[in-house]
Every structure is written in C-alpha cells, then in structure tokens.
Design a protein around this motif. Structure first.
Motif, PDB file in Angstrom:
ATOM      1  N   UNK A  30     -19.578  50.399 -13.373  1.00 33.28           N
ATOM      2  CA  UNK A  30     -19.888  51.491 -14.051  1.00 33.28           C
ATOM      3  C   UNK A  30     -18.924  52.126 -14.850  1.00 33.28           C
ATOM      4  N   UNK A  31     -17.574  51.527 -14.820  1.00 33.13           N
ATOM      5  CA  UNK A  31     -16.461  51.954 -15.695  1.00 33.13           C
ATOM      6  C   UNK A  31     -16.967  51.634 -17.105  1.00 33.13           C
ATOM      7  N   UNK A  32     -17.609  50.797 -17.699  1.00 30.78           N
ATOM      8  CA  UNK A  32     -17.830  50.341 -18.875  1.00 30.78           C
ATOM      9  C   UNK A  32     -19.152  51.314 -19.140  1.00 30.78           C
ATOM     10  N   UNK A  95      -5.338  51.693 -22.194  1.00 29.55           N
ATOM     11  CA  UNK A  95      -6.898  51.553 -21.417  1.00 29.55           C
ATOM     12  C   UNK A  95      -7.914  51.844 -22.320  1.00 29.55           C
ATOM     13  N   UNK A  96      -7.602  52.159 -23.719  1.00 30.84           N
ATOM     14  CA  UNK A  96      -8.745  52.578 -24.327  1.00 30.84           C
ATOM     15  C   UNK A  96      -8.678  52.227 -25.907  1.00 30.84           C
ATOM     16  N   UNK A  97      -9.885  52.041 -26.679  1.00 31.89           N
ATOM     17  CA  UNK A  97      -9.493  51.924 -28.135  1.00 31.89           C
ATOM     18  C   UNK A  97     -10.984  52.421 -28.603  1.00 31.89           C
ATOM     19  N   UNK A  98     -10.731  53.520 -29.763  1.00 31.03           N
ATOM     20  CA  UNK A  98     -11.782  53.909 -30.428  1.00 31.03           C
ATOM     21  C   UNK A  98     -12.898  54.677 -29.506  1.00 31.03           C
ATOM     22  N   UNK A  99     -12.259  55.417 -28.459  1.00 32.02           N
ATOM     23  CA  UNK A  99     -13.160  56.426 -27.328  1.00 32.02           C
ATOM     24  C   UNK A  99     -14.148  55.304 -26.574  1.00 32.02           C
ATOM     25  N   UNK A 104      -9.249  45.612 -18.262  1.00 35.69           N
ATOM     26  CA  UNK A 104      -8.939  44.333 -18.148  1.00 35.69           C
ATOM     27  C   UNK A 104      -8.594  44.038 -16.718  1.00 35.69           C
ATOM     28  N   UNK A 105      -7.871  44.921 -16.250  1.00 35.26           N
ATOM     29  CA  UNK A 105      -7.317  44.963 -14.520  1.00 35.26           C
ATOM     30  C   UNK A 105      -7.995  46.146 -13.695  1.00 35.26           C
ATOM     31  N   UNK A 106      -9.145  45.959 -13.440  1.00 30.86           N
ATOM     32  CA  UNK A 106      -9.788  47.206 -12.830  1.00 30.86           C
ATOM     33  C   UNK A 106      -8.966  47.884 -11.593  1.00 30.86           C
ATOM     34  N   UNK A 108      -5.548  48.085 -11.523  1.00 30.02           N
ATOM     35  CA  UNK A 108      -4.558  48.958 -12.261  1.00 30.02           C
ATOM     36  C   UNK A 108      -4.986  50.133 -12.836  1.00 30.02           C
ATOM     37  N   UNK A 109      -6.032  49.866 -13.358  1.00 29.57           N
ATOM     38  CA  UNK A 109      -6.929  50.802 -14.193  1.00 29.57           C
ATOM     39  C   UNK A 109      -7.008  52.179 -12.951  1.00 29.57           C
ATOM     40  N   UNK A 110      -7.530  51.750 -12.116  1.00 25.85           N
ATOM     41  CA  UNK A 110      -7.892  52.818 -10.963  1.00 25.85           C
ATOM     42  C   UNK A 110      -6.534  53.437 -10.667  1.00 25.85           C
ATOM     43  N   UNK A 111      -5.512  52.586 -10.378  1.00 19.42           N
ATOM     44  CA  UNK A 111      -4.114  53.163  -9.826  1.00 19.42           C
ATOM     45  C   UNK A 111      -3.638  54.021 -11.225  1.00 19.42           C
ATOM     46  N   UNK A 112      -3.643  53.673 -12.462  1.00 18.96           N
ATOM     47  CA  UNK A 112      -3.061  54.462 -13.493  1.00 18.96           C
ATOM     48  C   UNK A 112      -4.039  55.737 -13.598  1.00 18.96           C
ATOM     49  N   UNK A 113      -5.333  55.590 -13.341  1.00 19.83           N
ATOM     50  CA  UNK A 113      -6.311  56.691 -13.767  1.00 19.83           C
ATOM     51  C   UNK A 113      -6.128  57.808 -12.758  1.00 19.83           C
ATOM     52  N   UNK A 114      -5.812  57.253 -11.146  1.00 19.00           N
ATOM     53  CA  UNK A 114      -5.487  58.355 -10.335  1.00 19.00           C
ATOM     54  C   UNK A 114      -4.194  59.018 -10.451  1.00 19.00           C
ATOM     55  N   UNK A 115      -3.275  58.458 -10.810  1.00 20.01           N
ATOM     56  CA  UNK A 115      -1.830  58.896 -11.170  1.00 20.01           C
ATOM     57  C   UNK A 115      -2.196  59.960 -12.149  1.00 20.01           C
ATOM     58  N   UNK A 116      -2.843  59.672 -13.258  1.00 20.21           N
ATOM     59  CA  UNK A 116      -2.908  60.586 -14.337  1.00 20.21           C
ATOM     60  C   UNK A 116      -3.746  61.689 -13.941  1.00 20.21           C
ATOM     61  N   UNK A 117      -4.742  61.577 -13.092  1.00 18.71           N
ATOM     62  CA  UNK A 117      -5.543  62.784 -12.778  1.00 18.71           C
ATOM     63  C   UNK A 117      -4.635  63.573 -11.772  1.00 18.71           C
ATOM     64  N   UNK A 118      -3.707  62.871 -10.841  1.00 20.75           N
ATOM     65  CA  UNK A 118      -2.585  63.600  -9.957  1.00 20.75           C
ATOM     66  C   UNK A 118      -1.759  64.620 -11.110  1.00 20.75           C
ATOM     67  N   UNK A 119      -1.419  63.963 -11.992  1.00 19.16           N
ATOM     68  CA  UNK A 119      -0.264  64.582 -12.734  1.00 19.16           C
ATOM     69  C   UNK A 119      -1.041  65.811 -13.583  1.00 19.16           C
TER      70      UNK A 119
END
Length: 144
Positions: A30-32, A95-99, A104-106, A108-119
């Motif tokens: 669903x991410x893409x 994790x992005x380019x041109x919106x 490439x590493x799901x 890690x993406x989930x981990x980084x995204x959840x950290x961003x949301x928590x911030x």
C-alpha cells in the motif's frame, strides 16, 4: 492574529493523518499507492504550514515580552520548529523524491516514519500544554 481554534484544528488534522498513515504504511504493497503518497504529502504540508503559521503569528510578541520565562518559551518552541524542519528534511531526502515515496527498506521506513510521527505528536502535546497557555496569558495582558 491566528485563532486557537484554527491552530487546534490544524493539530487535529495532523494527528488524524498520522493515525491513518500509521495503518497504511504497515502494509508494504500500500505504501507506493498514489492515495498513500497523497495522504503522506498532505501530512508533510500540514505540519510545515502549521509550524510556519506559528512562527508568523505567535512568537514575535513573546520574544519582545519583558518576562524572561515567556521569551524562553518562545525561543524553545522556535528552536523546536527548526529542529522538526531539519529532521523532516533529512527524512524526506531519504524516503522521497518529487512528492513520491521511495521505499527500499520497508522495515526501516516504518520505523523512521513512526519516529517522525511521534516527534510531531510530542510537539502538538507541548503546544497544547505549554505554548498556547503562555500565548493566551500574553494576549490577555496586552492593552486593548
């Protein structure tokens, strides 16, 4: 001056988007999807718009206030805005380019995204508990 109703509505929208996105990003397939990307970049835009609005509307009177505690609060939140924008920039570069999301590493993406949301969520809590009451006090003390 911006209303607290508007600021709180922005915070509610940001929180709702992050809650929905937390569920969507768990499923790699669903991410893409365009709808996920659209929601994700709506979230990014909402956060940036909210921080920019606060910078334009809230801090000037606080930074000029005679009370050092009020100036310190303004400086703390301004510094926090800058840090969130910096971290967001690094995150988006990874994790992005041109919106479009580039995952490439799901895991890690989930981990980084959840950290961003928590911030961002922590920031929203701090605004409601510390920034907005301080701004209200400053506004109430201003001559009309």
């Amino acid at each position: 001056m911006v209303s607290f109703t508007e600021l709180n509505q922005q915070n509610d929208t940001i929180t709702e988007l992050s809650n929905v996105l937390c569920h969507l990003i768990d499923e790699r397939s669903v991410c893409d999807l365009k709808v996920t990307c659209d929601l994700f970049f709506s979230y990014v835009d909402q956060v940036k718009e909210h921080l920019d609005l606060e910078e334009r509307e809230l801090y000037q009177s606080m930074l000029l206030h005679s009370d050092q505690n009020i100036r310190n609060t303004a400086n703390k939140f301004l510094s926090g805005s800058g840090e969130i924008k910096r971290v967001f920039g690094q995150y988006l570069k990874r994790w992005s380019k041109n919106k479009e999301l580039r995952i490439n590493d799901h895991d890690q993406f989930v981990k980084d995204t959840r950290e961003m949301f928590q911030l961002v969520f922590n920031r929203i809590e701090d605004e409601v508990e510390h920034l907005y009451p301080t701004v209200r006090a400053v506004q109430a003390a201003m001559p009309k």
